[in-house]
Design an enzyme around this catalytic site. Structure first.
Site, PDB file in Angstrom:
ATOM      1  N   CYS A  52       0.981  -1.200  -0.075  1.00  0.00           N
ATOM      2  CA  CYS A  52      -0.131   0.054  -0.166  1.00  0.00           C
ATOM      3  C   CYS A  52       0.896   1.383   0.030  1.00  0.00           C
ATOM      4  O   CYS A  52       1.643   1.394   0.772  1.00  0.00           O
ATOM      5  CB  CYS A  52      -0.685  -0.063   1.275  1.00  0.00           C
ATOM      6  SG  CYS A  52      -1.742   1.473   1.583  1.00  0.00           S
ATOM      7  N   TYR A 183      -5.296   6.688  -9.083  1.00  0.00           N
ATOM      8  CA  TYR A 183      -6.498   5.846  -8.936  1.00  0.00           C
ATOM      9  C   TYR A 183      -7.720   6.575  -9.498  1.00  0.00           C
ATOM     10  O   TYR A 183      -8.512   5.436 -10.128  1.00  0.00           O
ATOM     11  CB  TYR A 183      -6.831   5.951  -7.424  1.00  0.00           C
ATOM     12  CG  TYR A 183      -5.930   4.936  -6.464  1.00  0.00           C
ATOM     13  CD1 TYR A 183      -6.085   3.888  -6.242  1.00  0.00           C
ATOM     14  CD2 TYR A 183      -4.585   5.496  -5.869  1.00  0.00           C
ATOM     15  CE1 TYR A 183      -5.256   2.993  -5.621  1.00  0.00           C
ATOM     16  CE2 TYR A 183      -3.608   4.736  -5.374  1.00  0.00           C
ATOM     17  CZ  TYR A 183      -4.234   3.411  -5.106  1.00  0.00           C
ATOM     18  OH  TYR A 183      -3.298   2.595  -4.259  1.00  0.00           O
TER      19      TYR A 183
END
Length: 347
Positions: A52, A183
């Site tokens: 992450c 994203y």
């Protein structure tokens, strides 16, 4: 990382642009304990996943500041199901300190009806087993400002007071257009949403290229919080975002200034040695089944060139200011060499 813990397991909403849920648990761990959680060595556990980018920031800052012996770290595996990040890397699938199989157990211990994503990084209060905060932008700032009594000798000033306004401004632009921008490309539900995100992303990368053409770091002449925040996206760009998220105007390795800047940081102790490329690729390509339904993890790119000379020393700057590099990672926190910079075997 909220967007990767939805209750449905889907990440793309047809016809819509991606909007990140930024409502985090705002409780803070502070020197004065104003929220009921004072800074105390050994009391808290930082839960992360190397895959992450938001958690990678906390790993880097904790290491640069030398907080390993003060704030322990638990490691989730690179993939998760619809419910939660899990501790599948640990024996019996349990975090060795918290004794739980899923990070959601710590969330539910404090908020039994917690309605949002079970995200990393998160800090857990070990005595109660309850999550304290998952507010990742604030976590790293507090490690710099609230935990200073326990910083190692020679720790860098990642958030110096006289530069905070500029650091905040630059970091905000990076978040909106780059950190979150990739994203917004990858999870776009329409051509229009993708096109807009793509244009914003590469316009900001061009802006960063101009800024970094004449200075080694983003703000001032030393590494700051702003550099940490940009690095974790850049290091994932070619392995993941260029192909998987369709951020494909250019590879990072085809943007000379940003490529040299990223290699400079990667080769700085505390940055590249926290990166696990194998876990990064496995996470994105396996978890995002609506983008990659086969779950096939690509073999490339060749990552050995991360260790090539970058030439950024010619711009001056002092990575750690008046401080010193961190010590090597603790034995239990070393990234396997095969996952750090994989190299091709001789033919």
């Amino acid at each position: 990382m909220t967007e990767e813990n939805s209750t449905t397991g889907a990440y793309v909403e047809a016809g819509k642009e991606f909007t990140r849920d930024t409502h985090y648990i705002e409780t803070r761990i502070t020197a004065d304990g104003r929220d009921g959680y004072p800074v105390e060595p050994g009391r808290y556990r930082l839960i992360v996943a190397r895959a992450c980018p938001w958690a990678n920031r906390a790993i880097i800052v904790r290491r640069l500041l030398g907080l390993e012996d003060v704030l322990s770290m638990g490691m989730c595996g690179p993939t998760h199901d619809k419910r939660s990040w899990t501790f599948d890397l640990d024996p019996d699938g349990l975090d060795p300190v918290l004794k739980i199989p899923r990070l959601q157990d710590a969330y539910f211990a404090r908020f039994p009806e917690y309605p949002r994503g079970i995200t990393v990084p998160a800090i857990v209060d070990v005595p109660t087993g309850q999550v304290v905060t998952n507010n990742y932008p604030q976590i790293t700032l507090d490690l710099s400002t609230q935990w200073s009594q326990y910083h190692r000798e020679g720790a860098p000033q990642l958030y110096p007071e006289h530069l905070r306004t500029e650091i905040d401004e630059v970091a905000d632009l990076i978040f909106r257009d780059v950190n979150n921008g990739v994203y917004r490309c990858g999870f776009a539900g329409s051509q229009e949403a993708y096109d807009a995100a793509y244009e914003r992303l590469f316009a900001r990368l061009d802006w960063l290229t101009d800024r970094l053409s004449g200075q080694r770091y983003l703000v001032g002449d030393t590494i700051t919080e702003a550099d940490v925040r940009l690095f974790t996206t850049l290091v994932r760009f070619d392995p993941v975002y260029h192909g998987h998220f369709k951020c494909n105007r250019s590879k990072l390795s085809e943007m000379p200034v940003l490529w040299a800047y990223a290699r400079d940081l990667f080769q700085t102790p505390g940055f590249g040695d926290t990166v696990d490329f194998a876990q990064i690729k496995r996470h994105y390509y396996v978890v995002h089944t609506d983008i990659n339904p086969t779950q096939i993890v690509p073999a490339g790119p060749d990552l050995a060139n991360w260790l090539t000379p970058h030439g950024r020393e010619s711009l001056g700057g002092r990575p750690f200011g008046d401080g010193t590099p961190p010590l090597p990672p603790k034995p239990g926190e070393v990234v396997p060499a095969r996952d750090w910079v994989p190299v091709h075997s001789p033919a």
